[in-house]
Design an enzyme around this catalytic site. Structure first.
Site, PDB file in Angstrom:
ATOM      1  N   GLU A 117       0.821  -1.212   0.000  1.00 40.89           N
ATOM      2  CA  GLU A 117       0.000   0.000   0.000  1.00 40.89           C
ATOM      3  C   GLU A 117       0.859   1.269   0.000  1.00 40.89           C
ATOM      4  OE1 GLU A 117      -2.745  -0.389   3.309  1.00 40.89           O
ATOM      5  OE2 GLU A 117      -3.999  -1.785   2.176  1.00 40.89           O
ATOM      6  N   GLU A 262      -6.172  -8.079   0.115  1.00 39.94           N
ATOM      7  CA  GLU A 262      -6.607  -8.173   1.512  1.00 39.94           C
ATOM      8  C   GLU A 262      -8.097  -7.890   1.573  1.00 39.94           C
ATOM      9  OE1 GLU A 262      -4.520  -5.462   4.114  1.00 39.94           O
ATOM     10  OE2 GLU A 262      -2.547  -6.068   3.407  1.00 39.94           O
TER      11      GLU A 262
END
Ligand SMILES: *[C@@H]1O[C@H](CO)[C@@H](O)[C@H](O)[C@H]1NC(C)=O
Ligand SMILES: *[C@@H]1O[C@H](CO)[C@@H](O)[C@H](O)[C@H]1NC(C)=O
Ligand SMILES: *[C@@H]1O[C@H](CO)[C@@H](O)[C@H](O)[C@H]1NC(C)=O
Ligand SMILES: *[C@@H]1O[C@H](CO)[C@@H](O)[C@H](O)[C@H]1NC(C)=O
Ligand SMILES: *[C@@H]1O[C@H](CO)[C@@H](O)[C@H](O)[C@H]1NC(C)=O
Length: 483
Positions: A117, A262
């Protein structure tokens, strides 16, 4: 005839198993007492996980995954991106040590996740310059190592890299301040037949906005669905996913494959983080993807990794106290709730062979006074150095009284320090007990055995130095408490 239909049935089941891409799990290790890797690998197998996503490439974990039949996504932490971006040689060394060596050893590595991320807004742009060059250098290194056909690069991105001006999925596009960069990355992934990896978190939508419609977060229909032209969105996962598909289409990459890196729901540390919601969300998601219907803009199998496998008690709680409670399993590999992952077992199978420390706990002395001025600093020290994220409004230990709160904090510190008696003093406010202070909802945990947890981690250079080091640390921390 009967035989024939049986054979057909078996064939169909086999085909379904083959055609479904299978569910994966995220295996993070930011824990004070991580489970030994071989126990975790057995757990992955027992629960039918076919894929695992790592945040790093630790040798002991890779060794445990050898010949396990589990497909692996290895990770590159963000702090390595700058070095990999600036030097092809560094990237080649990384691939050689952390991919080639393990592939040769029998680890089924399929992906390298470059960064984690990296464009998250809270990183303030720290990795904007380095992510793409690091991605390119890793890809070049994989080609040089002859691995680029079997191992694909990707960048797990948070869903905040795209947005929709109208709120409708069909208006999706990449965030304006990183639009060009995203296009370069997407083109590069497309050119190399590599997937786009996105992390999608309906829980965070709810956490950030208390008015977010709860039913829209789950998969059981919504009172006020989002109508987008001819499409009706009943759940935020589909809507969020299709905002990405629309962004890809708008920019000419409508066919790029997508991995859900995720997805999950935490069980503690916030009023919306509990066992019931987590089960509801995860089971809803599993049912949704096992139908293989996909999303309105992307029908077909969904390739996803649950977040996460096991709780991690050393994760930063900067995003919130829930951050240490994402596991479908507790810290010790015990299942939190019933969940059918679509394999043969209809419920989760816990870790086997876990060794615990002694059955003893550290509590606030019955004779100690709540008014003692040393109570507050002791509790804040214990919580600062251990884990009190299960204390708070509507959390699992939110119903404890004041003495219970103090005991919880003391015990957490005591267990994290492997029940060292010096870690249960707190200016003589604490005492060790063999009576379990847990309540029906609030568990006063006992850590897993330090030797089994840490021996694969803290390999002392010479026998005993690791222990001496730990001893020094606890001595220093106790000194601090005393002060
Ligand atoms: C199912 O559970 C049993 C009993 O715990 C375990 O031994 C087995 O490996 C599991 N099988 C699958 C496919 O999950
Ligand atoms: C391999 O990965 C580990 C874990 O991220 C890292 O510490 C190490 O530096 C890497 N090795 C090389 C040669 O880059
Ligand atoms: C980002 O910037 C904010 C405000 O300037 C600061 O508080 C925060 O620590 C920064 N975060 C990082 C990761 O640099
Ligand atoms: C996407 O894939 C479909 C089916 O394989 C194909 O017909 C179409 O031309 C592709 N579109 C692009 C933009 O590559
Ligand atoms: C216990 O601790 C929690 C979290 O620190 C706090 O919100 C709560 O008010 C405390 N309860 C009592 C009775 O002190």
């Amino acid at each position: 005839m009967g035989h024939f239909s049986e054979v057909l049935k078996v064939l169909c089941i086999l085909c379904l198993m083959k055609c479904v891409s299978g569910i994966g799990a995220n295996w993070g290790t930011q824990a004070s007492h991580p489970l030994p890797p071989d126990i975790v690998v057995q757990m992955l197998k027992d629960n039918g996980f076919q894929k695992v996503k790592l945040f790093d490439a630790e040798d002991d974990i890779m060794d445990a995954l050898r010949k396990s039949g589990i497909q692996v996504m290895v990770g590159i932490p963000n702090d390595l991106l700058a070095g990999l971006a600036s030097s092809e040689k560094t990237a080649e060394n990384w691939v050689s040590t952390n991919v080639s060596k393990h592939v040769d050893g029998g680890v089924d590595i399929r992906y390298v996740a470059v960064g984690n991320e990296p464009f998250l807004q809270t990183f303030n742009g720290s990795y904007l310059q380095t992510t793409f060059p690091a991605l390119q250098n890793i890809q070049a290194a994989l080609i040089k190592a002859g691995l680029s056909n079997q191992v694909k690069v990707t960048v797990p991105l948070n869903a905040d890299v795209y947005e929709s001006s109208s709120g409708l999925p069909s208006d999706g596009d990449f965030r304006s301040n990183i639009h060009d960069l995203m296009l370069s990355i997407v083109k590069f992934l497309n050119d190399n037949a590599a997937p786009f990896t996105v992390n999608i978190y309906p829980f965070i939508s709810l956490y950030d906005d208390p008015n977010f419609p709860l039913d829209y977060a789950f998969f059981q229909g919504a009172a006020s669905p989002v109508i987008d032209g001819s499409i009706t969105y009943n759940n935020v996962f589909d809507a969020n996913h299709d905002t990405l598909v629309a962004a890809l289409r708008k920019n000419g990459f409508g066919n790029l494959s997508i991995i859900i890196g995720e997805i999950g729901w935490p069980t503690d540390g916030d009023m919306n983080a509990n066992l019931q919601y987590a089960r509801q969300f995860n089971q809803g998601f599993m049912n949704h993807i096992s139908s293989n219907q996909g999303t309105p803009l992307r029908p077909g199998p969904v390739d996803a990794y649950l977040f996460s496998l096991i709780d991690e008690d050393e994760k930063s709680i900067q995003p919130g106290n829930f951050e240490r409670h994402w596991g479908i399993f507790y810290y010790d590999g015990m299942p939190k709730y019933q969940l059918s992952l679509g394999s043969t077992n209809s419920t989760l199978v816990g870790a086997k062979g876990v060794k615990y420390q002694d059955k003893k706990w550290c509590v606030f002395k019955p004779t100690a006074s709540l008014d003692d001025p040393k109570v507050a600093p002791s509790v804040s020290y214990a919580c600062g150095n251990a884990d009190c994220t299960s204390l708070g409004y509507k959390t699992s230990c939110g119903d404890l009284d004041a003495r219970g709160n103090i005991s919880y904090a003391f015990n957490s510190y005591f267990q994290e320090n492997d029940q060292d008696s010096r870690a249960c003093d707190f200016s003589h406010l604490a005492t060790v007990t063999t009576e379990d202070p847990s309540t029906p909802t609030c568990k006063f945990i006992i850590m897993i055995d330090a030797d089994s947890a840490a021996s694969w981690r803290l390999r002392p250079v010479e026998g005993g130095s690791g222990v001496a080091y730990l001893g020094l640390i606890s001595f220093l921390t106790l000194l601090l408490v005393a002060l």
